[in-house]
Design an enzyme around this catalytic site. Structure first.
Site, short mmCIF file in Angstrom:
data_model
loop_
_atom_site.label_atom_id
_atom_site.label_comp_id
_atom_site.label_asym_id
_atom_site.label_seq_id
_atom_site.Cartn_x
_atom_site.Cartn_y
_atom_site.Cartn_z
N SER A 97 120.33 -11.50 9.97
CA SER A 97 120.49 -12.96 9.96
C SER A 97 121.46 -13.48 8.92
O SER A 97 121.70 -14.69 8.87
CB SER A 97 119.11 -13.63 9.77
OG SER A 97 118.37 -13.57 10.97
N LYS A 140 124.16 -15.73 10.22
CA LYS A 140 124.05 -17.19 10.34
C LYS A 140 124.83 -17.93 9.26
O LYS A 140 125.07 -19.14 9.40
CB LYS A 140 122.58 -17.60 10.34
CG LYS A 140 121.79 -17.06 11.54
CD LYS A 140 120.36 -17.57 11.51
CE LYS A 140 119.58 -17.11 12.74
NZ LYS A 140 119.03 -15.76 12.59
N SER A 152 115.80 -19.61 9.60
CA SER A 152 116.58 -18.60 10.32
C SER A 152 116.38 -18.73 11.82
O SER A 152 116.24 -17.73 12.53
CB SER A 152 116.22 -17.19 9.84
OG SER A 152 117.22 -16.27 10.15
#
Length: 406
Positions: A60, A63, A120
């Site tokens: 993640s 992101k 997230s």
């Protein structure tokens, strides 16, 4: 006089360097498993690094680029913070972690950005990508092009979320470049990375980034976890006017990851930046043929089961269970074999070996968690067609203490 001062400074630096070396030596076991880097955000100089150009799966941390491009779109006027985004079928179908956005409903750009940073949220990340580029695939191309423009020479993005993809790779160095770009290119927007909660659906949802509350001066940026990557973290802290950026890739738990980050930042704050320290953008590329570093099957299977991001004790998404076994190694081997047999349909998810107690004896349930509904059901259809045992578990059954599988 100047020579005396110079000798005293050199002596102090020698003592500091010796202490730093001792600290690094004591953590060699951790360093063998993890890649890391610490950068002075003001000067862009590298204070210390371990395998900083080694290829890794970002999870993640991906992101951060999704947010960078969202900030870019806000600055250009392409989108606005109050704009309502219509939830697409693709966004709604994303696996955990996510807000649980429903197709046809709306969420503002500001809410989506905060959900990506604090929770997230995969569904919110995909929605932002679709709004900016039309499709997530097109957005991934934009992400990779921006990475090259920023000097992230070894990073390739294939999606907006960081969900598993063999071709999606980065390095600690590249992630430090991205973190610094977020600070320098969007100084007025950067403070959102210090957010510790958001309000959604009548609930207060807290951040997965435990560093924010555990480390003095911490104010960003992003955590990440997949089975292939281990526990990743891009962090930043400000003390006495000096800001450091740290990156840790490949921890075996959120606690180990956060502890390593705290150790690195502490060491960095006690290390004066010297003119001889290399610039972040001047670091060598390394061999672009390196294979991504991954956790072994044994490491992956023994990770805390509920740990896609926060280690909250709740298993994520839908799951498939392949049976329960008296031997933990047998359960782990069953998951490994099932994932190989189902690789055509199981694109996401992580192994989970859950201990069950039945009439005074222990058995080990073998599962893959973090799936979408369609993926879980397709996996079981194939497994059952091949003569194997498989049961799809929805999120409520998966997390019910009284469920039969428990």
């Amino acid at each position: 006089m100047q020579g005396s001062i110079g000798r005293r400074w050199r002596g102090r630096w020698f003592v500091l360097a010796a202490a730093l070396a001792a600290s690094l030596g004591a953590s060699s076991a951790r360093a063998d498993r993890m890649a890391s880097i610490v950068v002075d955000a003001g000067t862009g100089q590298v204070i210390q690094q371990v395998d900083a150009t080694r290829i890794w799966h970002p999870a993640s941390l991906t992101k951060l680029m999704t947010i960078y491009l969202a900030f870019t779109a806000l600055e250009s006027g392409q989108i606005s913070v109050d704009e309502a985004l219509l939830v697409s079928p693709t966004a709604a179908a994303q696996p955990e972690t996510k807000l649980g956005l429903r197709e046809g409903k709306t969420i503002t750009v500001a809410q989506a950005i905060k959900a990506v940073i604090v929770r997230s949220a995969n569904d919110a990340a995909v929605l932002l990508g679709e709004r900016i580029a039309g499709t997530e695939d097109a957005f991934a191309i934009m992400m990779t092009l921006k990475a090259r423009e920023l000097g992230m020479t070894r990073t390739v993005f294939h999606n907006a979320t960081g969900l598993p993809d063999d071709g999606q790779v980065t390095t600690a160095r590249d992630m430090a470049i991205l973190a610094r770009a977020l600070m320098t290119d969007f100084p007025e927007r950067y403070p959102i990375f210090a957010s510790t909660s958001l309000q959604w659906g009548g609930r207060t949802l807290t951040t997965y980034n435990g560093l924010l509350s555990a480390y003095q001066g911490a104010d960003g940026l992003k955590t990440g976890f997949t089975c292939a990557s281990g526990y990743n973290l891009v962090g930043s802290a400000l003390r006495e006017g000096r800001r450091l950026i740290g990156v840790v890739l490949g921890g075996r738990s959120s606690g180990e990851r956060n502890g390593e980050m705290a150790r690195l930042l502490d060491s960095g704050f006690h290390t004066p930046v010297l003119p001889s320290f290399p610039e972040l953008t001047a670091m060598p590329d390394g061999d672009n043929q390196d294979a991504p570093r991954q956790l072994s099957s044994a490491e992956c299977s023994t990770l805390p089961s509920a740990s896609l991001e926060g280690g909250t004790g709740k298993l994520p998404g839908w799951a498939v269970i392949f049976g329960a076994f008296a031997d933990q190694a047998k359960a782990r081997n069953t998951v490994d074999q099932a994932r190989k047999a189902l690789q055509a349909v199981l694109k996401h998810g992580q192994p989970a070996i859950i201990r069950r107690q039945q009439e005074g004896t222990y058995r080990w349930a073998a599962l893959v968690v973090g799936l979408g509904q369609d993926e879980a059901k397709a996996a079981c259809r194939k497994m059952q067609a091949d003569g194997g045992y498989c049961l799809a578990l929805n999120p409520d059954v998966l997390n019910s203490p009284s469920a039969l599988w428990r």
